[in-house]
Design an enzyme around this catalytic site. Structure first.
Site, PDB file in Angstrom:
ATOM      1  N   ASP A 149     -48.456  18.798   8.244  1.00  0.00           N
ATOM      2  CA  ASP A 149     -48.027  17.413   8.443  1.00  0.00           C
ATOM      3  C   ASP A 149     -48.889  16.730   9.511  1.00  0.00           C
ATOM      4  O   ASP A 149     -48.966  17.198  10.637  1.00  0.00           O
ATOM      5  CB  ASP A 149     -46.541  17.417   8.866  1.00  0.00           C
ATOM      6  CG  ASP A 149     -45.820  16.147   8.502  1.00  0.00           C
ATOM      7  OD1 ASP A 149     -46.377  15.067   8.772  1.00  0.00           O
ATOM      8  OD2 ASP A 149     -44.686  16.229   7.982  1.00  0.00           O
ATOM      9  N   THR A 167     -45.047  10.635   5.184  1.00  0.00           N
ATOM     10  CA  THR A 167     -44.687  12.020   4.833  1.00  0.00           C
ATOM     11  C   THR A 167     -44.078  12.167   3.433  1.00  0.00           C
ATOM     12  O   THR A 167     -44.486  13.037   2.670  1.00  0.00           O
ATOM     13  CB  THR A 167     -43.707  12.575   5.889  1.00  0.00           C
ATOM     14  OG1 THR A 167     -44.399  12.633   7.124  1.00  0.00           O
ATOM     15  CG2 THR A 167     -43.225  13.961   5.519  1.00  0.00           C
ATOM     16  N   ASN A 204     -40.816   6.785   3.374  1.00  0.00           N
ATOM     17  CA  ASN A 204     -39.783   7.747   3.790  1.00  0.00           C
ATOM     18  C   ASN A 204     -38.418   7.111   3.558  1.00  0.00           C
ATOM     19  O   ASN A 204     -37.501   7.731   3.021  1.00  0.00           O
ATOM     20  CB  ASN A 204     -39.952   8.121   5.263  1.00  0.00           C
ATOM     21  CG  ASN A 204     -41.182   8.978   5.494  1.00  0.00           C
ATOM     22  OD1 ASN A 204     -41.603   9.712   4.599  1.00  0.00           O
ATOM     23  ND2 ASN A 204     -41.756   8.882   6.672  1.00  0.00           N
ATOM     24  N   LYS A 243     -38.735  19.826   7.960  1.00  0.00           N
ATOM     25  CA  LYS A 243     -38.234  18.532   7.452  1.00  0.00           C
ATOM     26  C   LYS A 243     -37.644  18.699   6.059  1.00  0.00           C
ATOM     27  O   LYS A 243     -38.288  19.313   5.195  1.00  0.00           O
ATOM     28  CB  LYS A 243     -39.382  17.522   7.347  1.00  0.00           C
ATOM     29  CG  LYS A 243     -39.950  17.058   8.665  1.00  0.00           C
ATOM     30  CD  LYS A 243     -41.034  16.014   8.404  1.00  0.00           C
ATOM     31  CE  LYS A 243     -41.663  15.556   9.709  1.00  0.00           C
ATOM     32  NZ  LYS A 243     -42.750  14.580   9.477  1.00  0.00           N
TER      33      LYS A 243
END
Ligand SMILES: [Zn+2]
Length: 554
Positions: free
Chosen positions: A47, A88, A109, A170
């Site tokens: 990430d 992300t 997101n 995550k």
């Protein structure tokens, strides 16, 4: 017998003459078809990993991690995201579905849902329940992702015999890569729990190996002092430890080494503090190893898929920035985790029996206040001022500003019904807003939904915007700000643009079926999933738009 062999040889020669192909190529095709597939494919996402983290810290890396993948595998050195926004959720979806938000539908997101007129989270799903915790941290699924991943296609191809498991600190980093038909996705629940959880989308209770992992002291053991792996004086690839461009932790005045995590944890959401340290990546590695053992991944000839997303790099980048000592140490330690993980795969699955790729979900910008200190154009945007000025303009021009429903992710969502009831045409309102906003400081480009749906862009930022534009979900107006201008605090790095610092990320392939080599030819993130599909001989993800990278496959 000899006669038969001679006849066969003649036949091969004749066939190859007829097809006008050299024999070596024919042989290669035959071996490709006969080759058995890897027992395990591991898709690693780091990430917020910029491409230059591979090169900047190269002298600090060992031979068994990043360098092993480069020295034995294939290095795509000019690999980019080909859409905006580089966040992300969209990043993970794009790597594994082989397409862009235009098709997979993960446009951010969080984004404003035009139907329910509220913000939604990319992996949020209140129709499912948490497994492994009492709170709502497990109410997650991939239901907002509209297309299949290569893991889904492998499940279909193997008649559900090949497993798919997704792992990340995550939730979105675990759920989106694994896809819809995954056996499981696990993510980390911090606070006072420090355990790995999932949702009823996958199962009704955690398997024993997860329960065992959660009751071990795995997470607890990382609540220790974080100091640099090597002598900090040797960290010449990063800025001074103490500077004005870093955030740091609550309860510690300066963002400088060492960090006593056991001491700081209570003021920093308990176990969540691990996420913003390299130990979050070590914990992820521990859990991935436990998953391979617990689920017996890669133990038969039917290919399994494991997706591992290392999130700590993103938290550290957001907190301390691209040029910090903390980011350098995080990558040095990630390299050690990678080495440990590859060694484990050698033993457990067998060297040469598995295939790994490593990429990122986006890059990151240097801290703009740091860039300013070097006179490089950059800065911070005042969204509130822009929004207020736009509302004033609309009130004066149309006698109503109520038709701005939402402004988020550099997009403006209009109330089309209200615009209609006022006797106005949506295209006219969009055009008026475009012409107004383009005059604002640090707004570089503005496009309307009308332009996005009626023009076929082939190059530049316009193409990236179009690849990220989903007609059903995206807004009426899309803005682009000047390079290195961000909506963010004065410390730490962020991402989201279509500029090289956000789009240029590593792409390494390694292991079974992978050639050794490197290329500067441009590759794009959506190429990854069709390349893995081609390697496995399975269908491409159902909406994939990327090209299989033939030169990567042996
Ligand atoms: Zn981020």
């Amino acid at each position: 017998m000899k006669v038969i062999i001679n006849l066969l040889l003649m036949l091969v020669v004749l066939t190859s003459c007829h097809a006008q192909k050299p024999i070596s190529e024919v042989k290669k095709e035959q071996t490709t078809i006969n080759n058995s597939n890897p027992k395990l494919v591991v898709g690693i996402v780091v990430d917020q990993m910029r491409y230059d983290y591979l090169t900047r810290f190269a002298s600090k890396y060992g031979d068994g991690g990043f360098k092993r993948m480069i020295n034995e595998g294939f290095n795509c050195k000019n690999n980019h995201f080909n859409y905006i926004p580089t966040y992300t959720g969209p990043g993970h979806a794009s790597v594994f579905t082989g397409t862009t938000p235009k098709n997979h539908g993960i446009i951010g997101n969080n984004w404003y849902d035009k139907e329910i007129k509220d913000m939604v989270y990319c992996a949020g799903d209140d129709s499912v329940s948490s497994v492994g915790t009492q709170d709502d941290a497990g109410e997650m699924s991939p239901h907002r992702m509209k297309t299949t991943t290569f893991g889904d296609e492998n499940r279909l191809f193997t008649q559900k015999q090949g497993k798919t498991i997704g792992i990340s600190l995550k939730d979105r980093g675990a759920i989106l890569p694994a896809g819809h038909s995954a056996n499981a996705a696990y993510w980390f629940h911090g606070r006072d729990e420090g355990s790995w959880i999932t949702s009823t989308f996958y199962m009704s209770e955690l398997p024993k190996w997860v329960l065992d992992f959660n009751t071990s002291d795995a997470a607890e053991s990382y609540l220790k002092v974080w100091d640099t792996f090597y002598d900090i004086l040797t960290y010449t690839e990063s800025d001074s430890d103490e500077n004005e461009f870093e955030g740091g932790f609550r309860g510690k005045e300066k963002a400088t080494f060492p960090y006593d995590l056991a001491k700081l944890k209570d003021e920093n959401r308990g176990f969540d503090i691990l996420k913003a340290t390299p130990y979050g990546n070590s914990l992820t590695t521990d859990f991935a190893i436990a998953a391979i053992k617990g689920e017996q991944l890669g133990q038969d000839d039917i290919t399994d898929v494991l997706t591992v997303s290392y999130s700590s790099t993103d938290y550290v980048g957001h907190n301390f920035g691209v040029s910090s000592k903390e980011i350098e140490d995080t990558y040095i330690r990630l390299d050690k985790d990678l080495e440990r993980f590859l060694k484990f795969l050698d033993q457990q699955v067998g060297e040469g029996n598995y295939t790994v790729f490593l990429t990122a979900d986006h890059g990151a910008v240097e801290v703009p206040s740091y860039l300013q200190s070097m006179k490089i154009p950059s800065g911070y945007l005042d969204n509130k001022e822009t929004d207020a000025r736009l509302i004033d303009y609309l009130s004066a021009k149309f006698n109503s500003s109520d038709f701005v429903e939402n402004i988020s992710n550099n997009q403006i969502f209009l109330n089309r019904r209200l615009i209609d009831s006022l006797g106005l045409h949506i295209n006219d309102v969009q055009e008026a807003i475009v012409n107004e906003l383009i005059a604002y400081k640090h707004i570089e480009k503005v496009f309307s939904a009308h332009t996005m749906t009626t023009t076929n862009f082939t190059t530049g930022m316009e193409l990236l915007l179009q690849n990220g534009y989903n007609q059903k979900r995206s807004g009426d107006i899309i803005l682009l700000s000047d390079p290195a201008y961000i909506s963010y605090g004065k410390t730490g790095s962020t991402h989201g643009s279509g500029l090289n610092y956000d789009t240029h990320v590593p792409l390494l392939f390694f292991g079974k079926g992978i050639n050794h080599g490197e290329t500067y030819d441009k590759t794009v993130i959506p190429d990854i999933a069709p390349t893995i599909s081609a390697l496995l001989g399975i269908s491409f993800p159902n909406a994939s738009t990327g090209q299989p990278l033939g030169f990567v496959i042996d």
